[in-house]
Scaffold this active site. Structure first.
Site, PDB file in Angstrom:
ATOM      1  N   ASN A   1     -11.094  -1.523  -2.820  1.00 31.59           N
ATOM      2  CA  ASN A   1     -12.159  -0.546  -2.963  1.00 31.59           C
ATOM      3  C   ASN A   1     -13.321  -0.580  -1.838  1.00 31.59           C
ATOM      4  O   ASN A   1     -14.245   0.294  -1.639  1.00 31.59           O
ATOM      5  CB  ASN A   1     -13.084  -1.933  -4.299  1.00 31.59           C
ATOM      6  CG  ASN A   1     -14.058  -0.613  -4.193  1.00 31.59           C
ATOM      7  OD1 ASN A   1     -14.778   0.262  -4.711  1.00 31.59           O
ATOM      8  ND2 ASN A   1     -14.870  -1.316  -3.867  1.00 31.59           N
ATOM      9  N   TYR A   2     -13.275  -1.681  -1.098  1.00 31.46           N
ATOM     10  CA  TYR A   2     -14.660  -1.504  -0.128  1.00 31.46           C
ATOM     11  C   TYR A   2     -13.685  -0.290   0.540  1.00 31.46           C
ATOM     12  O   TYR A   2     -14.409  -0.196   1.924  1.00 31.46           O
ATOM     13  CB  TYR A   2     -14.301  -3.075   0.823  1.00 31.46           C
ATOM     14  CG  TYR A   2     -15.593  -3.197   1.400  1.00 31.46           C
ATOM     15  CD1 TYR A   2     -16.592  -2.707   1.244  1.00 31.46           C
ATOM     16  CD2 TYR A   2     -15.312  -4.087   2.731  1.00 31.46           C
ATOM     17  CE1 TYR A   2     -18.335  -3.394   1.759  1.00 31.46           C
ATOM     18  CE2 TYR A   2     -16.328  -4.438   3.695  1.00 31.46           C
ATOM     19  CZ  TYR A   2     -17.459  -3.819   3.446  1.00 31.46           C
ATOM     20  OH  TYR A   2     -19.228  -3.824   3.664  1.00 31.46           O
TER      21      TYR A   2
ATOM     22  N   ASP B   1      -3.210 -12.952   0.727  1.00 33.01           N
ATOM     23  CA  ASP B   1      -2.928 -12.514  -0.866  1.00 33.01           C
ATOM     24  C   ASP B   1      -2.360 -11.597  -1.307  1.00 33.01           C
ATOM     25  O   ASP B   1      -2.808 -11.898  -2.731  1.00 33.01           O
ATOM     26  CB  ASP B   1      -4.567 -11.512  -0.466  1.00 33.01           C
ATOM     27  CG  ASP B   1      -5.761 -12.152   0.164  1.00 33.01           C
ATOM     28  OD1 ASP B   1      -6.338 -13.544   0.004  1.00 33.01           O
ATOM     29  OD2 ASP B   1      -6.814 -11.510   0.790  1.00 33.01           O
TER      30      ASP B   1
ATOM     31  N   THR C   1     -13.689  -5.882  -2.264  1.00 33.58           N
ATOM     32  CA  THR C   1     -13.742  -6.197  -1.068  1.00 33.58           C
ATOM     33  C   THR C   1     -12.414  -5.631  -0.190  1.00 33.58           C
ATOM     34  O   THR C   1     -11.622  -5.505   0.969  1.00 33.58           O
ATOM     35  CB  THR C   1     -14.136  -7.755  -0.714  1.00 33.58           C
ATOM     36  OG1 THR C   1     -12.649  -8.514  -0.634  1.00 33.58           O
ATOM     37  CG2 THR C   1     -15.613  -8.241  -1.626  1.00 33.58           C
TER      38      THR C   1
ATOM     39  N   ALA D   1     -11.424   9.715  -0.370  1.00 33.05           N
ATOM     40  CA  ALA D   1     -12.005  10.943   0.632  1.00 33.05           C
ATOM     41  C   ALA D   1     -12.553  12.033  -0.291  1.00 33.05           C
ATOM     42  O   ALA D   1     -11.192  12.673  -0.325  1.00 33.05           O
ATOM     43  CB  ALA D   1     -10.511  10.901   0.950  1.00 33.05           C
TER      44      ALA D   1
ATOM     45  N   GLU E   1      -6.525  -3.679  -8.136  1.00 29.02           N
ATOM     46  CA  GLU E   1      -7.980  -2.511  -9.241  1.00 29.02           C
ATOM     47  C   GLU E   1      -6.154  -1.921  -8.776  1.00 29.02           C
ATOM     48  O   GLU E   1      -5.443  -2.088  -8.766  1.00 29.02           O
ATOM     49  CB  GLU E   1      -7.502  -2.013  -7.365  1.00 29.02           C
ATOM     50  CG  GLU E   1      -7.109  -0.919  -6.409  1.00 29.02           C
ATOM     51  CD  GLU E   1      -6.829  -2.249  -5.859  1.00 29.02           C
ATOM     52  OE1 GLU E   1      -5.691  -2.265  -4.982  1.00 29.02           O
ATOM     53  OE2 GLU E   1      -7.819  -3.131  -4.916  1.00 29.02           O
TER      54      GLU E   1
END
Length: 253
Positions: free
Chosen positions: A157-158, A43, A154, A178, A114
């Site tokens: 973020n996931y 990826d 996914t 967090a 992101e």
């Protein structure tokens, strides 16, 4: 008429070996004259290829020679031209990040997955969140925060407990990493047209870095994030294994 295919491979030996075999079988064209670009790797390499070729007209078809391969198709050296002809296309608009640093400089970058802000010191970050010129959160104390596209929902973020977004949805995910205060805040869904501004509170005591698809900028004081509709990444997937199906499937594992 045969497709003009350009092959790109990561430095991993397994990817380089695959490229050598595919090139012998199907030939190899220059990327700027190809009908399709085949990316061989994981990826991360797929993201690099999309960024690098965003000015070209050719779509990108990935085959997994890496690890997870969420953006990739299954590797096979058989029937490649048929698979490319039958492939389904997904269009991804990246995010645009403008990061201002403590020394007064401005840094720009694009992110397909992101844009994230992360604490860069021993203390938690303090962020102010402004959406479309309206303060939505005066103080978020956290390890970080991110804005994700549907294609990237996914990924980090996931992992940060953000929502998985359908690929065709015109929304962005704003997710805390967090969060300490407000402790139970898990983020928000925003329209794709929204402009998100993060202001770093007390950047000297609580330094923060920003990343756009792993392109890092340190010591940021303000970070603006918005969707960039003028750039469209065209990604090809085997029928029945496109991003929409993958995003749905991820929610049931």
């Amino acid at each position: 008429m045969s497709l003009r295919i350009a092959f790109a491979a990561s430095h991993a030996p397994i990817a380089q070996s695959a490229k050598a075999g595919l090139t012998r079988r199907y030939g190899d064209h220059a990327e700027d004259g190809a009908d399709v670009i085949v990316a061989l790797g994981g990826d991360g390499f797929m993201l690099d290829t999309l960024h690098r070729t965003q000015e070209l007209n050719a779509p990108v078809y990935g085959m997994n020679r890496g690890t997870v391969g969420f953006l990739m198709n299954e590797y096979s050296d058989h029937r490649l031209e048929d698979r490319l002809a039958e492939a389904e296309e997904a269009v991804i608009n990246p995010l645009s990040m403008t990061a201002e640093t403590r020394d007064g400089r401005s840094h720009r970058a694009l992110a397909i997955n992101e844009v994230s802000l992360l604490r860069a010191g021993p203390q938690a970050a303090q962020l102010r969140i402004i959406v479309d010129d309206k303060v939505r959160m005066s103080e978020l104390v956290c390890d970080g925060a991110l804005v994700s596209t549907p294609a990237g929902s996914t990924a980090y973020n996931y992992s940060a407990h953000g929502p998985i977004l359908p690929i065709g949805s015109d929304v962005l995910a704003l997710t805390a990493v967090a969060a300490f205060r407000p402790r139970r805040w898990r983020g928000a869904l925003l329209p794709k047209s929204a402009e998100v501004l993060f202001e770093v509170i007390d950047p000297e005591k609580r330094p923060v870095m920003a990343e756009a698809d792993s392109r890092a900028v340190r010591d940021v004081v303000r970070v603006t994030v918005r969707s960039e509709p003028s750039i469209a990444h065209r990604v090809l997937f085997d029928p029945g294994h496109g991003l929409e199906e993958r995003l749905i499937r991820e929610q049931f594992v």
